[in-house]
Design a protein around this motif. Structure first.
Motif, mmCIF file in Angstrom:
data_model
loop_
_atom_site.group_PDB
_atom_site.id
_atom_site.type_symbol
_atom_site.label_atom_id
_atom_site.label_comp_id
_atom_site.label_asym_id
_atom_site.label_seq_id
_atom_site.Cartn_x
_atom_site.Cartn_y
_atom_site.Cartn_z
ATOM 1 N N ALA A 118 0.728 -1.168 -0.178
ATOM 2 C CA ALA A 118 0.607 -0.444 0.112
ATOM 3 C C ALA A 118 0.858 1.710 -0.080
ATOM 4 O O ALA A 118 0.237 2.232 -0.887
ATOM 5 C CB ALA A 118 -0.996 0.267 0.942
ATOM 6 N N VAL A 119 1.966 1.360 0.694
ATOM 7 C CA VAL A 119 2.872 2.192 0.416
ATOM 8 C C VAL A 119 4.268 2.448 -0.897
ATOM 9 O O VAL A 119 3.584 3.742 -0.504
ATOM 10 C CB VAL A 119 3.895 2.685 1.810
ATOM 11 N N TYR A 120 4.213 1.459 -1.091
ATOM 12 C CA TYR A 120 5.057 1.189 -2.493
ATOM 13 C C TYR A 120 3.906 2.508 -3.168
ATOM 14 O O TYR A 120 3.482 3.366 -4.059
ATOM 15 C CB TYR A 120 4.525 0.218 -3.101
ATOM 16 N N ARG A 121 2.241 1.251 -3.758
ATOM 17 C CA ARG A 121 1.325 1.866 -4.215
ATOM 18 C C ARG A 121 1.041 4.225 -3.697
ATOM 19 O O ARG A 121 0.840 4.790 -5.256
ATOM 20 C CB ARG A 121 0.062 0.963 -4.839
ATOM 21 N N LEU A 122 0.981 4.002 -3.071
ATOM 22 C CA LEU A 122 0.505 5.066 -2.134
ATOM 23 C C LEU A 122 1.654 6.575 -2.850
ATOM 24 O O LEU A 122 1.595 7.762 -3.337
ATOM 25 C CB LEU A 122 0.297 5.569 -0.710
ATOM 26 N N ARG A 123 2.992 5.619 -2.475
ATOM 27 C CA ARG A 123 3.970 6.792 -2.842
ATOM 28 C C ARG A 123 3.923 7.336 -4.161
ATOM 29 O O ARG A 123 4.485 8.902 -4.537
ATOM 30 C CB ARG A 123 5.712 6.332 -2.773
ATOM 31 N N ILE A 174 6.699 9.710 1.765
ATOM 32 C CA ILE A 174 6.997 8.526 2.857
ATOM 33 C C ILE A 174 7.966 8.504 3.003
ATOM 34 O O ILE A 174 9.644 7.814 1.842
ATOM 35 C CB ILE A 174 5.644 7.749 2.384
ATOM 36 N N GLU A 175 8.643 8.314 4.670
ATOM 37 C CA GLU A 175 10.602 8.164 4.262
ATOM 38 C C GLU A 175 9.984 6.995 4.986
ATOM 39 O O GLU A 175 9.158 6.878 6.079
ATOM 40 C CB GLU A 175 11.074 9.076 5.085
ATOM 41 N N THR A 176 10.786 5.866 4.506
ATOM 42 C CA THR A 176 10.779 4.477 5.599
ATOM 43 C C THR A 176 11.891 4.274 6.293
ATOM 44 O O THR A 176 13.365 4.620 6.062
ATOM 45 C CB THR A 176 11.211 3.027 4.136
ATOM 46 N N ARG A 177 12.097 4.197 7.740
ATOM 47 C CA ARG A 177 12.714 3.771 8.805
ATOM 48 C C ARG A 177 12.759 2.314 8.916
ATOM 49 O O ARG A 177 11.806 1.865 9.207
ATOM 50 C CB ARG A 177 12.767 4.961 9.538
ATOM 51 N N ARG A 178 13.981 1.810 8.193
ATOM 52 C CA ARG A 178 14.268 0.570 8.198
ATOM 53 C C ARG A 178 14.276 -0.863 9.350
ATOM 54 O O ARG A 178 14.827 0.406 10.180
ATOM 55 C CB ARG A 178 14.923 -0.577 7.667
ATOM 56 N N GLY A 179 13.558 -1.105 9.558
ATOM 57 C CA GLY A 179 12.671 -1.840 10.736
ATOM 58 C C GLY A 179 11.691 -1.322 12.284
ATOM 59 O O GLY A 179 11.879 -1.947 13.739
#
Lengths: 221, 485
Positions: A193-198, A210-215
């Motif tokens: 969903a995040v991928y599609r939203l980005r 939208i920044e991904t914070r690993r883990g």
């Protein structure tokens, strides 16, 4: 946004449940006060819509026990009890809002929306992220006046991240606020969903909103 | 109507004044009569003294021999005394100097009489007429025997001292009346006010009672004995009023709940269908709307029936029919309920039980009683339906197991909308069934009772009056298994 509806009338469970889901909320439904208390204390709801006269445990007792357990979830009492004393008793028992049956569906949805907004300290009905304007009432997002084509789950994700803007939101938090107990999200549904939203909201050039914070989770800039 | 205080004050004042005036008049009349009598006695004594101045001599006849000393008090002065003496034929023998040129008119009298008259000096006075015999010397009495002619004497004077005394008395009484009026007004007003203070307090307390203060109780210890029964009655009335208000409020709240929830269902179902027409399951919506409408229709129909019975406007068509047929007919709709399978049902009904009543209303009563028995009997519980024909009529009783009804609940069971479950969740029953049965029974003059004859057993019984048609006795009763009915 995740809502718990505790109502003993199956017809109201059905109609209000449908209306809330259609409005983008993840909805859990219970027709019994004891079960409603269990759900309310076990999950993190944004709003609880609560009837007063319930089998098992009445709504006011449920509310009192919920507050005793330290839960500050916003509660809307939806009941046929219409006297001033009933309203005062309900609000003093810890409810945040009170709506008497029969009610206008739009009013119920607007009150639920207002309570959900309050959960995140937001007062403006429109949320602005850079050049993106989010209208939760219409469930639309626009960039420079042009509508962004979002699926309901994508809008719910954007709305939730926008309400938590500036803080890191974990995957579990996203799952618990976007999906109800009936849904069984796959393990990668949030990432998808995040991928599609980005793809739909990120500007053509520059870093992603939208920044991904690993883990840890995700952060809406 | 004027206030009690005003009436008491006016009446007491009037009574005191009337009594005082009456007693004053009585006293005045008595004193005047007494003084007048004394005055008249004085006049009579004077008259006899004047008469003693007239002497009869058998040779010379009547002689008047008065000295200046004798006439000293009869001379003209400020309040003169008048007298005149006549022979029997009306000729004057003697007259007082005070008469001067005037004279009394001769009036024959018998012995003595007193009159009021205008005196020769123009004043009002009293005159005493006296017929008597003249004085006869001792030595002439034998010769004069039988020959002494009677004389008539009039003596008069203005009773100035008497009038003055009476005037003083009248003035004293009038002043006393005025003082007494003022004093009585003050005393009566204060006494009445003080005596009626508890009544005023009671009235103020009663005035302060409103729909929100019906739990008030009049304190009995502060009240006088006369008002205590009233306050006790008022307290009892307040108790009943409070119960009625509580019942009324509960009824209103229950009606609100019973109607608001289905209306909310209808409205939200319709709004969802209109808001998202493409996604709505129209068929399911229609089914739900129909279900809610039927539920509301049943509720309103029952409420209207109860209201008609309460108003005495329920139309009744009496006919003779068999109660056993009614039981069979009613049971057909209940035996299909799956829940029934968990109950044990015993039938103790005769071959026939003719009654005379309204068939539709009795069927509705039986429907409700059987429905309650089936719904509220717990799994593996027992239901027993029995009918007995007795000389006093047909007796129907339906007993069923129940766990949650206590003796304390019995008085509430016939109240409209009363439900043991405070959440009022059940959509199959709205709490009007037994109320309707009781209302129908009252309209049909039937004796309907509910009871808990033993723990965990609920009994509803209806006594039907005897019918003109002879009914078989209990000895012919037989147990009818349900399929054979």
């Amino acid at each position: 946004m995740r809502v718990l509806l505790v109502e003993d009338s199956p017809r109201l469970q059905n109609s209000v449940g449908v209306a809330l889901r259609k409005s983008g909320y993840a909805v859990d439904v219970s027709g019994d006060g004891s079960e409603g208390l269990y759900l309310a204390t076990s999950n993190d709801y944004d709003v609880i819509v609560l009837d007063i006269m319930l089998p098992g445990l009445d709504g006011l007792s449920l509310l009192a026990r919920l507050r005793q357990k330290g839960k500050s979830t916003h509660v809307l009492l939806l009941t046929a009890k219409d006297t001033v004393e009933d309203r005062v008793t309900g609000l003093r028992a810890g409810a945040d809002d009170y709506l008497v049956k029969p009610f206008a569906l739009d009013e119920l949805l607007a009150r639920v929306e207002a309570l959900a907004r309050r959960s995140y300290g937001v007062k403006d009905p429109l949320i602005r992220i850079g050049d993106i304007e989010i209208d939760p009432a219409q469930r639309t997002a626009r960039r420079e006046g042009i509508a962004i084509d979002l699926r309901p789950q994508e809008f719910s994700l954007l709305h939730y991240l926008a309400l938590r803007r500036g803080t890191v939101v974990t995957r579990n938090e996203i799952e618990s606020h976007i999906y109800d107990e009936l849904a069984e999200p796959m393990s990668n549904v949030v990432e998808s969903a995040v991928y599609r939203l980005r793809k739909k909201i990120d500007p053509p050039s520059g870093p992603s909103l939208i920044e991904t914070r690993r883990g840890v989770g995700y952060l809406l800039r | 109507m004027p206030s009690i205080r005003r009436r008491l004050t006016v009446r007491l004042l009037a009574t005191v004044l009337v009594l005082f005036i009456a007693s004053s008049l009585l006293l005045y009349t008595y004193v005047r009569a007494r003084l007048t009598r004394e005055y008249d006695a004085t006049l009579a004594a004077r008259a006899r003294a004047v008469a003693s101045l007239i002497q009869f001599d058998p040779k010379d006849g009547l002689e008047y021999g008065a000295t200046d000393q004798d006439l000293a008090e009869y001379r003209p002065d400020e309040n003169p005394i008048f007298f005149q003496v006549w022979r029997d034929d009306g000729t004057t023998i003697a007259r007082s100097p005070s008469l001067e040129n005037h004279a009394f008119t001769f009036t024959p009298v018998y012995y003595q009489t007193v009159q009021a008259l205008t005196l020769p000096n123009g004043r009002s006075g009293r005159v005493l007429w006296l017929q008597t015999l003249p004085r006869v010397e001792e030595e002439n009495r034998t010769a004069a025997a039988g020959k002494v002619p009677p004389i008539t004497l009039a003596i008069a004077q203005e009773p100035r001292e008497l009038n003055s005394t009476l005037q003083v008395l009248a003035s004293a009484l009038a002043i006393a009346a005025l003082l007494l009026s003022a004093g009585a007004a003050l005393v009566v007003t204060l006494t009445v006010r003080r005596s009626l203070a508890p009544l005023d307090r009671l009235a103020r307390q009663a005035d302060s009672i409103g729909p929100d203060s019906l739990d008030y109780q009049f304190p009995l210890s502060d009240l006088p004995a006369e008002l205590r029964p009233i306050a006790s009655r008022l307290n009892a009335l307040l108790d009943r009023l409070r119960e009625a208000f509580t019942r009324e409020r509960r009824f209103t709240a229950d009606v609100a709940h019973e109607l608001r929830t289905p209306v909310a269902e209808l409205r939200s179902l319709a709004e969802v269908a209109l808001k998202w027409p493409d996604d709505a399951d129209h068929l399911a919506n229609y089914r739900e709307i129909l279900g809610t409408a039927r539920q509301m229709e049943a509720l309103i129909t029952r409420l209207l029936s109860i209201a008609r019975c309460d108003a005495g406007k329920q139309s009744i068509k009496r006919q003779t029919f068999d109660l056993c047929d009614i039981i069979r007919e009613s049971w057909k709709s209940h035996e299909k309920i799956p829940l029934t399978l968990t109950h044990t049902i015993a039938w103790d009904i005769p071959s026939t039980a003719p009654i005379q009543s309204d068939r539709a209303m009795v069927l509705a009563m039986i429907d409700n009683l059987l429905s309650n028995a089936v719904t509220y009997t717990p799994p593996l519980g027992k239901i027993r339906v029995s009918i007995s024909n007795k000389p006093t009529g047909v007796h129907l009783s339906i007993t069923n197991s129940c766990h949650d009804i206590s003796p304390h609940d019995l008085p509430h069971l016939l109240e409209p909308f009363w439900r043991k479950d405070p959440s009022r969740s059940s959509r199959d029953h709205c709490g009007l069934g037994l109320t309707l049965v009781a209302a129908y029974a009252k309209s049909l003059d039937l004796n309907f009772k509910i009871d808990l004859p033993e723990p965990h057993t609920f009994l509803a019984s209806v006594q039907f009056p005897p019918t003109p048609i002879p009914a078989p006795t209990d000895t012919n009763a037989q147990n009818l298994p349900l399929p054979a009915c």
